[in-house]
Scaffold this motif. Structure first.
Motif, PDB file in Angstrom:
ATOM      1  N   SER A 174     -69.672 -68.749  46.989  1.00 55.39           N
ATOM      2  CA  SER A 174     -70.195 -68.703  48.346  1.00 55.39           C
ATOM      3  C   SER A 174     -69.983 -67.310  48.909  1.00 55.39           C
ATOM      4  O   SER A 174     -69.230 -66.519  48.366  1.00 55.39           O
ATOM      5  CB  SER A 174     -69.461 -69.719  49.211  1.00 55.39           C
ATOM      6  N   ALA A 175     -70.661 -67.018  50.035  1.00 46.38           N
ATOM      7  CA  ALA A 175     -70.595 -65.663  50.585  1.00 46.38           C
ATOM      8  C   ALA A 175     -69.154 -65.278  50.892  1.00 46.38           C
ATOM      9  O   ALA A 175     -68.719 -64.175  50.593  1.00 46.38           O
ATOM     10  CB  ALA A 175     -71.446 -65.580  51.840  1.00 46.38           C
ATOM     11  N   SER A 176     -68.397 -66.220  51.481  1.00 44.41           N
ATOM     12  CA  SER A 176     -67.036 -65.846  51.847  1.00 44.41           C
ATOM     13  C   SER A 176     -66.168 -65.704  50.601  1.00 44.41           C
ATOM     14  O   SER A 176     -65.290 -64.848  50.543  1.00 44.41           O
ATOM     15  CB  SER A 176     -66.451 -66.875  52.801  1.00 44.41           C
ATOM     16  N   ASP A 177     -66.435 -66.529  49.588  1.00 41.22           N
ATOM     17  CA  ASP A 177     -65.672 -66.386  48.348  1.00 41.22           C
ATOM     18  C   ASP A 177     -65.991 -65.072  47.654  1.00 41.22           C
ATOM     19  O   ASP A 177     -65.144 -64.460  47.015  1.00 41.22           O
ATOM     20  CB  ASP A 177     -65.950 -67.565  47.406  1.00 41.22           C
ATOM     21  N   ASN A 178     -67.224 -64.662  47.797  1.00 38.97           N
ATOM     22  CA  ASN A 178     -67.628 -63.384  47.227  1.00 38.97           C
ATOM     23  C   ASN A 178     -66.784 -62.259  47.828  1.00 38.97           C
ATOM     24  O   ASN A 178     -66.310 -61.369  47.132  1.00 38.97           O
ATOM     25  CB  ASN A 178     -69.101 -63.141  47.551  1.00 38.97           C
ATOM     26  N   ILE A 179     -66.576 -62.341  49.147  1.00 40.56           N
ATOM     27  CA  ILE A 179     -65.768 -61.323  49.814  1.00 40.56           C
ATOM     28  C   ILE A 179     -64.328 -61.401  49.336  1.00 40.56           C
ATOM     29  O   ILE A 179     -63.684 -60.396  49.081  1.00 40.56           O
ATOM     30  CB  ILE A 179     -65.868 -61.506  51.340  1.00 40.56           C
ATOM     31  N   ARG A 180     -63.832 -62.620  49.125  1.00 39.01           N
ATOM     32  CA  ARG A 180     -62.468 -62.779  48.612  1.00 39.01           C
ATOM     33  C   ARG A 180     -62.334 -62.102  47.254  1.00 39.01           C
ATOM     34  O   ARG A 180     -61.344 -61.444  46.967  1.00 39.01           O
ATOM     35  CB  ARG A 180     -62.125 -64.263  48.465  1.00 39.01           C
ATOM     36  N   VAL A 181     -63.367 -62.293  46.409  1.00 38.71           N
ATOM     37  CA  VAL A 181     -63.317 -61.691  45.073  1.00 38.71           C
ATOM     38  C   VAL A 181     -63.267 -60.175  45.197  1.00 38.71           C
ATOM     39  O   VAL A 181     -62.488 -59.505  44.521  1.00 38.71           O
ATOM     40  CB  VAL A 181     -64.540 -62.126  44.240  1.00 38.71           C
ATOM     41  N   VAL A 229     -62.758 -66.614  56.385  1.00 37.23           N
ATOM     42  CA  VAL A 229     -61.916 -65.938  55.405  1.00 37.23           C
ATOM     43  C   VAL A 229     -60.521 -65.710  55.947  1.00 37.23           C
ATOM     44  O   VAL A 229     -60.328 -65.387  57.105  1.00 37.23           O
ATOM     45  CB  VAL A 229     -62.558 -64.600  55.007  1.00 37.23           C
ATOM     46  N   ASN A 230     -59.576 -65.886  55.061  1.00 36.10           N
ATOM     47  CA  ASN A 230     -58.197 -65.741  55.478  1.00 36.10           C
ATOM     48  C   ASN A 230     -57.808 -64.273  55.587  1.00 36.10           C
ATOM     49  O   ASN A 230     -57.269 -63.661  54.691  1.00 36.10           O
ATOM     50  CB  ASN A 230     -57.294 -66.445  54.459  1.00 36.10           C
ATOM     51  N   PHE A 231     -58.129 -63.731  56.739  1.00 39.67           N
ATOM     52  CA  PHE A 231     -57.916 -62.316  56.980  1.00 39.67           C
ATOM     53  C   PHE A 231     -56.417 -62.002  57.008  1.00 39.67           C
ATOM     54  O   PHE A 231     -55.967 -60.970  56.570  1.00 39.67           O
ATOM     55  CB  PHE A 231     -58.548 -61.963  58.324  1.00 39.67           C
ATOM     56  N   LYS A 232     -55.656 -62.974  57.493  1.00 40.83           N
ATOM     57  CA  LYS A 232     -54.223 -62.743  57.696  1.00 40.83           C
ATOM     58  C   LYS A 232     -53.532 -62.404  56.370  1.00 40.83           C
ATOM     59  O   LYS A 232     -52.784 -61.438  56.283  1.00 40.83           O
ATOM     60  CB  LYS A 232     -53.620 -64.010  58.306  1.00 40.83           C
ATOM     61  N   THR A 233     -53.827 -63.204  55.323  1.00 41.86           N
ATOM     62  CA  THR A 233     -53.184 -62.954  54.038  1.00 41.86           C
ATOM     63  C   THR A 233     -53.516 -61.561  53.543  1.00 41.86           C
ATOM     64  O   THR A 233     -52.684 -60.850  53.008  1.00 41.86           O
ATOM     65  CB  THR A 233     -53.678 -63.971  52.979  1.00 41.86           C
ATOM     66  N   PHE A 234     -54.755 -61.190  53.770  1.00 43.05           N
ATOM     67  CA  PHE A 234     -55.153 -59.884  53.285  1.00 43.05           C
ATOM     68  C   PHE A 234     -54.397 -58.780  54.020  1.00 43.05           C
ATOM     69  O   PHE A 234     -53.917 -57.829  53.428  1.00 43.05           O
ATOM     70  CB  PHE A 234     -56.661 -59.690  53.442  1.00 43.05           C
ATOM     71  N   ILE A 235     -54.286 -58.933  55.326  1.00 39.49           N
ATOM     72  CA  ILE A 235     -53.548 -57.944  56.119  1.00 39.49           C
ATOM     73  C   ILE A 235     -52.110 -57.836  55.615  1.00 39.49           C
ATOM     74  O   ILE A 235     -51.570 -56.758  55.432  1.00 39.49           O
ATOM     75  CB  ILE A 235     -53.550 -58.364  57.612  1.00 39.49           C
ATOM     76  N   GLU A 236     -51.499 -58.987  55.358  1.00 37.83           N
ATOM     77  CA  GLU A 236     -50.112 -58.971  54.875  1.00 37.83           C
ATOM     78  C   GLU A 236     -50.000 -58.212  53.565  1.00 37.83           C
ATOM     79  O   GLU A 236     -49.107 -57.393  53.378  1.00 37.83           O
ATOM     80  CB  GLU A 236     -49.614 -60.402  54.664  1.00 37.83           C
ATOM     81  N   LYS A 237     -50.939 -58.506  52.675  1.00 36.29           N
ATOM     82  CA  LYS A 237     -50.897 -57.834  51.367  1.00 36.29           C
ATOM     83  C   LYS A 237     -51.124 -56.342  51.528  1.00 36.29           C
ATOM     84  O   LYS A 237     -50.448 -55.511  50.933  1.00 36.29           O
ATOM     85  CB  LYS A 237     -51.957 -58.418  50.441  1.00 36.29           C
ATOM     86  N   TYR A 279     -60.197 -57.945  43.954  1.00 35.89           N
ATOM     87  CA  TYR A 279     -60.398 -56.984  42.863  1.00 35.89           C
ATOM     88  C   TYR A 279     -60.063 -55.560  43.308  1.00 35.89           C
ATOM     89  O   TYR A 279     -59.340 -54.840  42.633  1.00 35.89           O
ATOM     90  CB  TYR A 279     -61.839 -57.079  42.380  1.00 35.89           C
ATOM     91  N   MET A 280     -60.565 -55.159  44.463  1.00 37.74           N
ATOM     92  CA  MET A 280     -60.330 -53.799  44.927  1.00 37.74           C
ATOM     93  C   MET A 280     -58.843 -53.579  45.179  1.00 37.74           C
ATOM     94  O   MET A 280     -58.288 -52.540  44.877  1.00 37.74           O
ATOM     95  CB  MET A 280     -61.123 -53.514  46.220  1.00 37.74           C
ATOM     96  N   LEU A 311     -56.431 -63.756  44.225  1.00 35.60           N
ATOM     97  CA  LEU A 311     -57.546 -64.634  44.545  1.00 35.60           C
ATOM     98  C   LEU A 311     -57.035 -65.974  45.075  1.00 35.60           C
ATOM     99  O   LEU A 311     -57.556 -66.538  46.028  1.00 35.60           O
ATOM    100  CB  LEU A 311     -58.361 -64.836  43.268  1.00 35.60           C
ATOM    101  N   LYS A 312     -55.961 -66.439  44.431  1.00 31.94           N
ATOM    102  CA  LYS A 312     -55.383 -67.704  44.835  1.00 31.94           C
ATOM    103  C   LYS A 312     -54.831 -67.598  46.249  1.00 31.94           C
ATOM    104  O   LYS A 312     -55.059 -68.458  47.082  1.00 31.94           O
ATOM    105  CB  LYS A 312     -54.273 -68.079  43.852  1.00 31.94           C
ATOM    106  N   ASP A 313     -54.121 -66.482  46.481  1.00 25.13           N
ATOM    107  CA  ASP A 313     -53.545 -66.290  47.812  1.00 25.13           C
ATOM    108  C   ASP A 313     -54.622 -66.223  48.883  1.00 25.13           C
ATOM    109  O   ASP A 313     -54.391 -66.566  50.034  1.00 25.13           O
ATOM    110  CB  ASP A 313     -52.710 -64.999  47.848  1.00 25.13           C
ATOM    111  N   PHE A 314     -55.813 -65.766  48.502  1.00 28.74           N
ATOM    112  CA  PHE A 314     -56.883 -65.656  49.487  1.00 28.74           C
ATOM    113  C   PHE A 314     -57.673 -66.948  49.636  1.00 28.74           C
ATOM    114  O   PHE A 314     -58.720 -66.976  50.262  1.00 28.74           O
ATOM    115  CB  PHE A 314     -57.867 -64.530  49.110  1.00 28.74           C
ATOM    116  N   ASP A 315     -57.210 -68.029  48.970  1.00 27.26           N
ATOM    117  CA  ASP A 315     -57.869 -69.333  49.075  1.00 27.26           C
ATOM    118  C   ASP A 315     -59.276 -69.360  48.512  1.00 27.26           C
ATOM    119  O   ASP A 315     -60.192 -69.927  49.102  1.00 27.26           O
ATOM    120  CB  ASP A 315     -57.952 -69.792  50.549  1.00 27.26           C
ATOM    121  N   TYR A 316     -59.456 -68.756  47.365  1.00 26.92           N
ATOM    122  CA  TYR A 316     -60.766 -68.816  46.709  1.00 26.92           C
ATOM    123  C   TYR A 316     -61.011 -70.238  46.222  1.00 26.92           C
ATOM    124  O   TYR A 316     -60.113 -70.873  45.674  1.00 26.92           O
ATOM    125  CB  TYR A 316     -60.784 -67.826  45.541  1.00 26.92           C
ATOM    126  N   LYS A 317     -62.237 -70.771  46.438  1.00 25.28           N
ATOM    127  CA  LYS A 317     -62.463 -72.187  46.135  1.00 25.28           C
ATOM    128  C   LYS A 317     -63.654 -72.465  45.218  1.00 25.28           C
ATOM    129  O   LYS A 317     -63.743 -73.517  44.620  1.00 25.28           O
ATOM    130  CB  LYS A 317     -62.702 -72.957  47.448  1.00 25.28           C
TER     131      LYS A 317
END
Lengths: 156, 684
Positions: free
Chosen positions: B584-591, B630-638, B595-596, B550-556
């Protein structure tokens, strides 16, 4: 070991206060009313009569059983008790801003009250029997008509 | 290790303008399907679900979940439409042991209840000989349990062992694959509303989402609670066997006008070691307790005495006045005994009533105690809400108030809640003791009554025999004696029989008690809340890893440290409330991402513990405007890291191709790019 066989070595008398029935604790009664408003009242509000009747019905394990008893036809009258202490609890709740009076003098849950009610609702260890009973009904089940019948002891 | 890996998806549509379709290869690690919106990415993803027969994950609808682009008409690149006669989906999948099968499913209404399975990975899928295909049916009530049901096949193939769960109507059901799959797929529209937002709730399974996560994490809690239930059933069986046998013993004692001592308890948990000597006691004529052995001895002595007397008696008509006197005395004795008997009977009723009233009071104290425990809990909630009256202050006028709704307490303050609970508990103990004492008295009274009855009968018999002696003077005097003698003999034999039966019952009791203690011991060894040590390790790691991601995805939206994993829902929660509207909506997506993703790769962080995750995660990108920041890049890397972990992630996205290329620079990623509609003309 039988407690009646124990002889105390020394008896001391101390003033500690009077025991109070749990239903007479304000927090218990306010919580119950909050549950009634959030789970059994549309728009989270109800008139004082409905609250009185449902408090009386839900607080008593005898009445709860009787409600679903197969012989309930024989015992039509639930003997609803109008308890001034319910009013007092409502007053306290209004003071604590858990409830508020709306324009039609109905008692309504405030935002704070709703949060409080949700906490109780989601806690699996509290009000187990009471919630078990409440959740058997749809939110809209206790209409004014049903309430009046309960008071009059007319069959449902 | 991955239980399910997708290898290749092929879609072939027969239209009035020839064959249309697509062929997409998948590899382990991250796979990205990139195309403009409306080009048909979701169609591809849904075809995968369809080929797996898992459309039930999305809802109860019996209609084909395929988009109309694959069932009726297909929009071509130039904007006009081609009419479709049949579409076939071919999905090549691999299981954990490397076996490969190809699933074939048609879009046609009459055939869509069948999924054909081909063993292996054919190059030319369109001309498979029908002899090489095995048909399984799907979307029928028996699909998961019957041999020819497709899900039965798929579960075997994937090595999925469905746990049993409870439905709302109380019956048992399996947690079917269509439920389990909810953690493997996030749908485009509703899927991003929350964690596990799209669930087959129509299956009516209780606490469905927590059961799914429980299974995926392979928690022992299921097994533990099942074990606990089984043990408790056996325990209560034994308890009822115990009660039945104790009752047998008590009624046996009653038959011989005796009673059972307190050494044998109705409650197996209160039973100390069982005596090898008899626990049946008699009351003698002075109401003193006499053991069974002693009682038999006494009877035998009496018998001896009578026998020797009867020899000494001479038959003599001189005895008539004596007999008459005896008769009068006996009649008086009978009257007295009958009077005493009726007093005893009414006394018994009093005892019964008393016990009933104690029971009533105990029940009401127990109810009060339960409510008080609620009060304690509610007070905590109340102080969170800063209720003034809990501090003893009126919310309106700030004057001191009592913690009671009663307006006037008599010069006394209300007892504190904890003290009140203690007070009620003490009261309960007193009532229990009163009941125990009274029950003991009741037992004594009952045995006194049966003894009195016995005495009355004996006196009556004696009167009869004296009367008979008077009418038959010559042979008479010995009749009374004879009668006494016979009665005593009968009595001795019935008491001895009872003693033998007692030994038999006690043997049974001893063996029941032995089994019961074993089971009670086993129950105590189970963890108190059902979570085993491994479960706690898993949940802890789930939480830590989730927070990291969550932290890596910049959840705020909220402080990340506040997150916990609820032991009720296993979802991330703050203050035990599932995350909902605050973020927020984007944070919801980060969560959801965090989680998934955490669920997917959790086993790599567990040092040898495993999860039941299928090892596959399919994400259909949420609508564009919601992902903007949303920080898509971090997610792609992970997600790309799953290559080393032997997992598979499939993402459908409309991210710009150039941006995407920058993001995946240096990463091991399979990008499938479509510059025109995905489903396009093939062959001739």
């Amino acid at each position: 070991m039988n407690i009646l066989d124990i002889v105390p070595k020394k008896a001391v008398f101390r003033q500690t206060g009077t025991p109070v029935e749990p239903e007479l604790r304000p927090v218990w009664r306010i919580s119950l009313i909050a549950l009634i408003l959030s789970l059994l009242s549309s728009g989270n509000k109800a008139n004082a009569k409905k609250i009185q009747v449902l408090c009386s019905l839900i607080s008593s394990s005898d009445k709860r059983q009787q409600y679903f008893s197969p012989t309930k036809d024989l015992l039509d009258n639930f003997n609803v008790r109008f308890d001034p202490l319910v009013d007092r609890a409502i007053d306290l709740g209004i003071g604590e801003k858990v409830f508020e009076l709306d324009s039609s003098k109905s008692i309504k849950l405030t935002k704070k009250g709703l949060d409080f009610a949700k906490k109780i609702e989601f806690d699996k260890e509290v009000f187990i029997n009471e919630k078990g009973f409440i959740l058997k009904f749809k939110k809209s089940f206790f209409t004014d008509e049903v309430i009046d019948r309960l008071i009059a002891g007319v069959r449902l | 290790m991955s239980k399910l890996k997708l290898r290749r998806l092929r879609i072939v549509s027969q239209t009035n303008e020839g064959r249309y379709g697509v062929d997409i290869p998948f590899f382990k690690g991250l796979n990205i399907i990139q195309a403009e919106n409306t080009f048909g990415k979701s169609t591809c993803i849904q075809s995968i679900i369809y080929a797996l027969g898992l459309e039930g994950t999305l809802g109860p609808s019996r209609k084909t979940p395929l988009k109309s682009a694959l069932t009726t008409r297909l929009k071509k690149a130039d904007g006009s439409y081609a009419l479709i006669s049949e579409t076939k989906i071919f999905l090549e999948i691999e299981n954990s042991s490397g076996a490969v099968v190809t699933l074939v499913r048609s879009s046609i209404e009459s055939k869509n209840r069948l999924i054909s399975v081909y063993q292996g990975a054919p190059g030319d899928v369109e001309n498979l000989p029908s002899s090489a295909l095995t048909d399984y049916f799907v979307r029928d009530p028996g699909a998961a349990v019957r041999d020819r049901g497709f899900h039965q096949f798929l579960e075997k193939f994937l090595g999925v062992d469905e746990p049993q769960v409870i439905k709302y109507d109380g019956s048992f059901s399996n947690l079917y694959l269509e439920s389990i799959f909810a953690v493997n797929y996030v749908e485009q529209t509703r899927g991003w509303g929350g964690i596990l937002n799209v669930l087959p709730t129509y299956l009516q399974i209780k606490e469905l989402s927590s059961k799914i996560i429980e299974y995926n994490l392979d928690l022992d809690i299921q097994e533990n609670s099942k074990k606990r239930q089984q043990l408790m059933v056996r325990q209560s069986d034994l308890e009822s066997v115990w009660t039945v046998n104790v009752e047998r013993l008590v009624s046996l004692a009653k038959q011989v006008q005796a009673f059972v001592t307190g050494n044998i308890s109705d409650d197996i948990s209160k039973q100390a070691a069982i005596n090898s000597v008899s626990d049946i006691y008699f009351l003698d004529t002075d109401s003193k307790e006499v053991s069974l052995g002693q009682y038999v001895e006494n009877l035998k002595t009496d018998l001896e005495k009578i026998r020797s007397e009867s020899k000494a008696i001479e038959i003599d008509s001189q005895k008539i006045p004596g007999l008459e006197l005896e008769l009068t005395l006996l009649t008086e004795k009978l009257t007295a005994e009958e009077a005493a008997f009726s007093i005893l009977i009414s006394d018994l009723d009093v005892s019964d009533e008393y016990i009933k009233s104690i029971d009533k009071r105990t029940a009401s104290v127990r109810e009060s105690l339960r409510k008080y425990n609620d009060v304690k809990k509610l007070q905590d909630y109340g102080s969170e809400e800063k209720f003034n009256f809990l501090e003893g202050i009126c919310p309106t006028c700030n004057q001191p108030v009592e913690d009671s709704l009663l307006p006037h307490m008599h010069n006394q303050s209300a007892l504190g809640v904890d003290d009140n609970i203690k007070y009620l508990e003490k009261q309960k103990i007193v009532f229990d003791s009163m009941k125990e004492g009274e029950s003991k008295k009741l037992l004594t009274k009952k045995s006194l009554i049966s003894q009195a009855q016995h005495k009355i009968n004996a006196t009556r018999a004696e009167i009869r025999s004296v009367k008979e002696s008077l009418t038959d003077v010559k042979g008479a005097p010995s009749r009374v004696q004879l009668r006494k003698e016979i009665l005593l003999e009968e009595r001795i034999s019935s008491v001895e029989k009872a003693a033998a039966l007692e030994t038999e019952i006690k043997q049974k009791l001893v063996s029941v008690m032995l089994d019961w203690s074993t089971i009670t011991g086993a129950l105590k060894k189970l963890p108190w809340d059902g979570f085993s040590r491994n479960d706690n390790i898993k949940l802890n790691e789930l939480l830590n890893f989730f927070k990291e991601n969550l932290k890596d995805f910049d959840y705020k939206s909220t402080p990340i440290e506040d997150f916990e994993i609820s032991k009720r829902t296993y979802k991330p929660a703050i203050d035990d409330v599932d995350l909902g509207s605050e973020a927020s909506a984007s944070d919801n997506i980060r969560v959801i991402w965090a989680y998934m993703y955490t669920l997917l790769v959790l086993d790599s962080r567990l040092n040898g513990l495993s999860t039941n995750h299928l090892g596959l995660l399919m994400l259909d990108e949420p609508r564009q405007q919601e992902t903007k920041e949303v920080n898509f890049k971090t997610f792609i890397e992970k997600a790309a890291r799953t290559f080393e972990l032997d997992k598979q992630v499939i993402i459908a996205t409309s991210e710009k191709y150039d941006d995407l290329l920058k993001m995946i620079d240096g990463l091991e990623v399979n990008v499938v790019r479509f510059e025109s509609p995905v489903i396009s003309r093939i062959g001739l």
